[in-house]
Design a protein around this motif. Sequence first.
Motif, PDB file in Angstrom:
ATOM      1  N   ILE A   5       0.855  -1.183   0.000  1.00 62.68           N
ATOM      2  CA  ILE A   5       0.000   0.000   0.000  1.00 62.68           C
ATOM      3  C   ILE A   5       0.889   1.229   0.000  1.00 62.68           C
ATOM      4  O   ILE A   5       1.624   1.484   0.960  1.00 62.68           O
ATOM      5  N   ILE A  12      -6.166   8.428   3.374  1.00 61.18           N
ATOM      6  CA  ILE A  12      -6.852   7.242   2.856  1.00 61.18           C
ATOM      7  C   ILE A  12      -5.993   5.999   3.067  1.00 61.18           C
ATOM      8  O   ILE A  12      -6.479   4.944   3.482  1.00 61.18           O
ATOM      9  N   PHE A  15      -6.169   4.095   6.426  1.00 60.72           N
ATOM     10  CA  PHE A  15      -7.386   3.298   6.622  1.00 60.72           C
ATOM     11  C   PHE A  15      -7.345   2.017   5.782  1.00 60.72           C
ATOM     12  O   PHE A  15      -7.879   0.980   6.201  1.00 60.72           O
ATOM     13  N   ILE A  16      -6.724   2.085   4.612  1.00 57.68           N
ATOM     14  CA  ILE A  16      -6.570   0.873   3.790  1.00 57.68           C
ATOM     15  C   ILE A  16      -5.686  -0.133   4.529  1.00 57.68           C
ATOM     16  O   ILE A  16      -5.967  -1.340   4.538  1.00 57.68           O
ATOM     17  N   GLU A  18      -5.360  -0.464   7.770  1.00 61.70           N
ATOM     18  CA  GLU A  18      -6.140  -1.044   8.867  1.00 61.70           C
ATOM     19  C   GLU A  18      -7.078  -2.142   8.377  1.00 61.70           C
ATOM     20  O   GLU A  18      -7.208  -3.198   9.008  1.00 61.70           O
ATOM     21  N   GLU A  19      -7.725  -1.910   7.243  1.00 63.65           N
ATOM     22  CA  GLU A  19      -8.653  -2.905   6.706  1.00 63.65           C
ATOM     23  C   GLU A  19      -7.900  -4.146   6.235  1.00 63.65           C
ATOM     24  O   GLU A  19      -8.373  -5.281   6.439  1.00 63.65           O
ATOM     25  N   ALA A  73      -2.070   4.461  -3.440  1.00 60.37           N
ATOM     26  CA  ALA A  73      -2.826   5.591  -2.895  1.00 60.37           C
ATOM     27  C   ALA A  73      -1.943   6.804  -2.648  1.00 60.37           C
ATOM     28  O   ALA A  73      -2.434   7.840  -2.175  1.00 60.37           O
ATOM     29  N   VAL A 205     -14.440   8.162   3.998  1.00 64.57           N
ATOM     30  CA  VAL A 205     -13.202   7.421   3.759  1.00 64.57           C
ATOM     31  C   VAL A 205     -13.390   5.909   3.829  1.00 64.57           C
ATOM     32  O   VAL A 205     -12.798   5.168   3.038  1.00 64.57           O
ATOM     33  N   LEU A 206     -14.238   5.416   4.735  1.00 62.85           N
ATOM     34  CA  LEU A 206     -14.408   3.971   4.847  1.00 62.85           C
ATOM     35  C   LEU A 206     -15.171   3.382   3.666  1.00 62.85           C
ATOM     36  O   LEU A 206     -15.030   2.187   3.370  1.00 62.85           O
ATOM     37  N   VAL A 209     -12.449   2.813   1.194  1.00 58.24           N
ATOM     38  CA  VAL A 209     -11.741   1.588   1.571  1.00 58.24           C
ATOM     39  C   VAL A 209     -12.538   0.358   1.136  1.00 58.24           C
ATOM     40  O   VAL A 209     -11.976  -0.610   0.608  1.00 58.24           O
ATOM     41  N   GLN A 210     -13.856   0.407   1.356  1.00 55.50           N
ATOM     42  CA  GLN A 210     -14.710  -0.691   0.900  1.00 55.50           C
ATOM     43  C   GLN A 210     -14.507  -0.938  -0.593  1.00 55.50           C
ATOM     44  O   GLN A 210     -14.340  -2.088  -1.037  1.00 55.50           O
ATOM     45  N   VAL A 212     -11.965  -0.165  -2.490  1.00 54.97           N
ATOM     46  CA  VAL A 212     -10.627  -0.665  -2.789  1.00 54.97           C
ATOM     47  C   VAL A 212     -10.600  -2.192  -2.733  1.00 54.97           C
ATOM     48  O   VAL A 212     -10.109  -2.861  -3.651  1.00 54.97           O
TER      49      VAL A 212
END
Length: 330
Positions: A5, A12, A15-16, A18-19, A73, A205-206, A209-210, A212
């Motif tokens: 990443i 952004i 958060f990517i 973290e997911e 990103a 933002v989430l 991420v979804q 992505v």
Amino acid sequence: MNILITGASGFIGSFIVEEALKRGMEVWAAVRKTSSRKYLSDNRINFIELNLDSQTEMIEKMCGLQFDYVVHAAGATKCLHAEDFHRINTEGTKNLVMALQRLQMPLKKFVYVSSLSVFGPVREKQPYGEILETDTPQPNTAYGKSKLESEMFLDTLTNFPCVTLRPTGVYGPRERDYFMMAQSIRNHTDFSVGYKPQDITFVYVLDVVQAVFLALEHGKDGRKYFLSDGYVYSSRTFSDLLIKEMGSPWVLRIKAPIWLLRIITFCGEYIGRMTGKISALNNDKYNIMKQRNWRCDISPAERELGYKPQYDLEKGVALAVKWYRENGWL
């Protein structure tokens, strides 16, 4: 599954990361030496310093590693000089991709985080219509042009599994540009520009991420998808929601003509170059705020990716303000 990443320390990107960790992936966070790691504290994260200006250095850093997925990103949204957007966003993307290709990285998917700004004011006549993927891009900012140039480069590649996401204005915890509006309201001022109606879109933002991870799983190679929360808002909606969530402080509303914004951003750009400090009030900001229509068609993302926005603006602003308070920003 290994995932790289870029821009991992950014708004952004963090958060990517973290997911990806939640999904049990082996995460490689690409950062610069000077990058803050404040939001990258999980000890499962593997850090790799990548210089997007140099293919050679990236090849040396990534030699011996294998990534199944790459999410690109990284990028600049504000620069002192217009040519820096091209160097960072366009040439940086080219260098990364060419380094991956020279390493013969066996990628399953490469997701490029672009922007709705690549289109510019393509549908400014009233009544406003949605920007469609079939429209011809007309970027009116140095940022938008650099993102479009990156997309055009990716379009020239063969046998490269790339999916591009084009989010509209992204907001949420850790984001600083929209936070400036909250700061202004805290100081009892709500500043807006232009007298023509403005249709604005947002995406939390989430939800980006979804998208992505849906793109990693279901995205078709070569496809490009707009992202928003599926709603269209007036220019006052965001500030009205901030006022509500901040306890309804008294606010002086100032609506200025476009020509005044032109003067302010021109001065901001000049002062920024003189001082070496990037100002949020710059020439790109003028064109962004001048644009009246930010509608976009997210149905391809819904249909092909299974994208379902979970956060409308009211819910997202409430969560953002809560985070600002808990983290001492407000």
